[in-house]
Design an enzyme around this catalytic site. Structure first.
Site, short mmCIF file in Angstrom:
data_model
loop_
_atom_site.label_atom_id
_atom_site.label_comp_id
_atom_site.label_asym_id
_atom_site.label_seq_id
_atom_site.Cartn_x
_atom_site.Cartn_y
_atom_site.Cartn_z
CE LYS A 194 25.43 13.40 39.23
NZ LYS A 194 24.75 14.74 39.26
CG HIS A 242 8.33 8.34 19.45
ND1 HIS A 242 7.22 8.10 20.04
CD2 HIS A 242 7.94 9.18 17.97
CE1 HIS A 242 6.24 8.56 19.36
NE2 HIS A 242 6.83 8.96 18.36
CB SER A 270 27.29 15.94 44.59
OG SER A 270 27.63 14.61 45.37
CD GLU A 286 17.24 18.66 39.23
OE1 GLU A 286 17.83 19.28 40.95
OE2 GLU A 286 18.36 17.78 39.28
#
Length: 463
Positions: free
Chosen positions: A322, A186, A316, A329
């Site tokens: 970053k 969970h 980025s 993805e």
């Protein structure tokens, strides 16, 4: 088998047989006027299969005494040129065409007939329908090409890619079988396990779908060829399907046979739906793995930060330094497309009436796309994410030491309620379970240490 979707790769003037003139004829020209829905063309893998079927059909008709050897061999040579991808630019018909794929079959017949004349320097002439299409119908050729292309792609590309991913995951699991970390259910802290155990779940997800695809590959190897128009085999030799599938088997390395029931093979696309379901399962598994990797690599300061992925590119254009999980993805997007493709194939497969499915080009295009996406997604995830994945041992050890769920190991001694009290106090005061348990129980410290040792809780870490 040339399977690239970049048709320009196979159509430039460096190809030994490439010519600049139009080779297709009147029926293809009509289709170009009629079908202007998209700019999507039949994929390379399908055109390969179409060339192979036309080649095998010519030789089968020769063996059965229906086509003279000179014509048969000339058709075979021309059809093999199509299969090899030298003339993909001669197949301009839209995917969204007549549902039987008749326009594409006519396109192939016309191109092959023109090639025979060119390659023989006008010495041999064949008719697109009477000779190239002898003993065939679009209704059995196109379903056969769907099966042939899908089976060959799965056998030669997808299954090896999945095996490569399994091996990569297995190596990583063995590398970290003794690295103990916090489990999560969970999205909340749960009992510990080894990192190897966590990765072994990913590995066995891919092993499962590999097994399913390998088993169901047999159904793809049953071809509709020989059934002609509606499954009765009208206008073809009764042994035609048997001979064609034997020839295709020899050329491919797979064992193809005529369909058990031609009426089923032509009127329905149940096998495509079944295979697409397997592909959807593969996409779901890859998505689950990719999402786990994204979560585990999140941070580095305000996320889980348990793993570090290879830094492949800037994350980025505005935030310096970053780094993003770009490969997971990309894989997720590919898998999302495959899951959507399954719905497309499902709806297309139910859109037939009586003796023929009428969305065959769409099924072919979508099925091939799914197989190829999963192939490249599996390789990318293995080589560009998992293989170079590094474990943040310090963060993992810290999290395990302060995991309040370790108290579960004490419930058989002190009960659920007391264990819950210890867990809540440990969490609230940012202390270890061992420290709080020594304070709130009379259990000997040595027993507590033994009970709360994460490695003992995890048990055998070998997968």
């Amino acid at each position: 088998m040339t399977t690239t979707n970049d048709t320009n790769k196979n159509n430039n003037t460096n190809n030994p047989e490439h010519i600049s003139k139009v080779l297709y004829g009147e029926e293809t020209a009509k289709a170009l006027v009629n079908f202007t829905i998209s700019e999507m063309k039949m994929p390379r893998a399908f055109l390969w299969a179409l060339g192979e079927v036309k080649s095998a059909a010519a030789i089968a008709n020769m063996e059965l005494g229906l086509l003279e050897p000179g014509k048969a061999m000339a058709i075979k040579r021309a059809a093999q040129s199509v299969a090899n991808g030298f003339y993909d630019d001669q197949f301009p018909v839209d995917v969204f065409q007549t549902g039987s794929g008749t326009s594409t079959n006519m396109n192939a017949n016309e191109v092959i007939a023109s090639l025979v004349a060119l390659q023989s320097e006008g010495k041999i002439s064949v008719h697109p329908l009477d000779d190239v299409n002898l003993g065939q119908s679009s209704n059995d050729v196109i379903p056969s090409c769907i099966h042939l292309s899908a089976a060959t792609l799965i056998e030669n590309e997808l299954l090896p890619a999945l095996s490569h991913l399994v091996d990569t995951l297995d190596n990583k699991a063995k590398e970290h079988q003794d690295t103990i970390k916090t489990g999560r259910t969970h999205l909340m802290d749960a009992m510990p396990l080894s990192f190897g155990q966590e990765i072994s779940a990913w590995r066995d997800q891919i092993t499962f779908i590999h097994t399913q695809l390998q088993h169901n590959l047999q159904s793809l190897c049953k071809l509709a060829i020989g059934g002609t128009a509606v499954g009765t085999g009208v206008n073809t030799h009764p042994e035609f399907g048997t001979v064609v599938t034997r020839i295709l088997s020899g050329n491919s390395g797979l064992v193809f046979t005529p369909a058990d029931n031609y009426f089923h093979a032509i009127s329905a696309q149940d096998t495509a739906v079944n295979i697409s379901g397997n592909l959807k399962t593969a996409a779901v598994s890859l998505s689950k793995i990719s999402n786990d990797i994204r979560w585990l690599s999140s941070g580095p300061l305000n996320g889980l930060n348990e793993i570090h992925l290879p830094e492949l590119q800037k994350g980025s254009s505005i935030m310096p330094g970053k780094v993003n999980p770009v490969i997971p993805e990309a894989v997720l997007m590919g898998c999302t497309q495959v899951i959507g493709n399954d719905t497309t194939i499902t709806l297309a497969a139910q859109s037939g009436n009586f003796q023929l499915n009428t969305m065959l080009p769409l099924i072919s295009h979508t099925l091939i796309q799914s197989i190829q996406l999963l192939t490249t997604c599996s390789i990318s995830l293995a080589d560009k994410a998992i293989k170079g994945m590094q474990i943040n041992h310090a963060k993992i050890a810290q999290s395990v030491a302060r995991n309040p769920m370790l108290v579960t190991a004490l419930t058989s001694l002190i009960g659920y309620d007391k264990s819950a009290e210890i867990a809540k106090k440990a969490y609230t005061e940012n202390r270890t379970v061992l420290d709080v348990a020594k304070e709130l129980t009379n259990i000997d410290e040595a027993v507590l240490i033994e009970r709360l040792e994460p490695r003992a809780i995890v048990g055998d870490t070998k997968m």
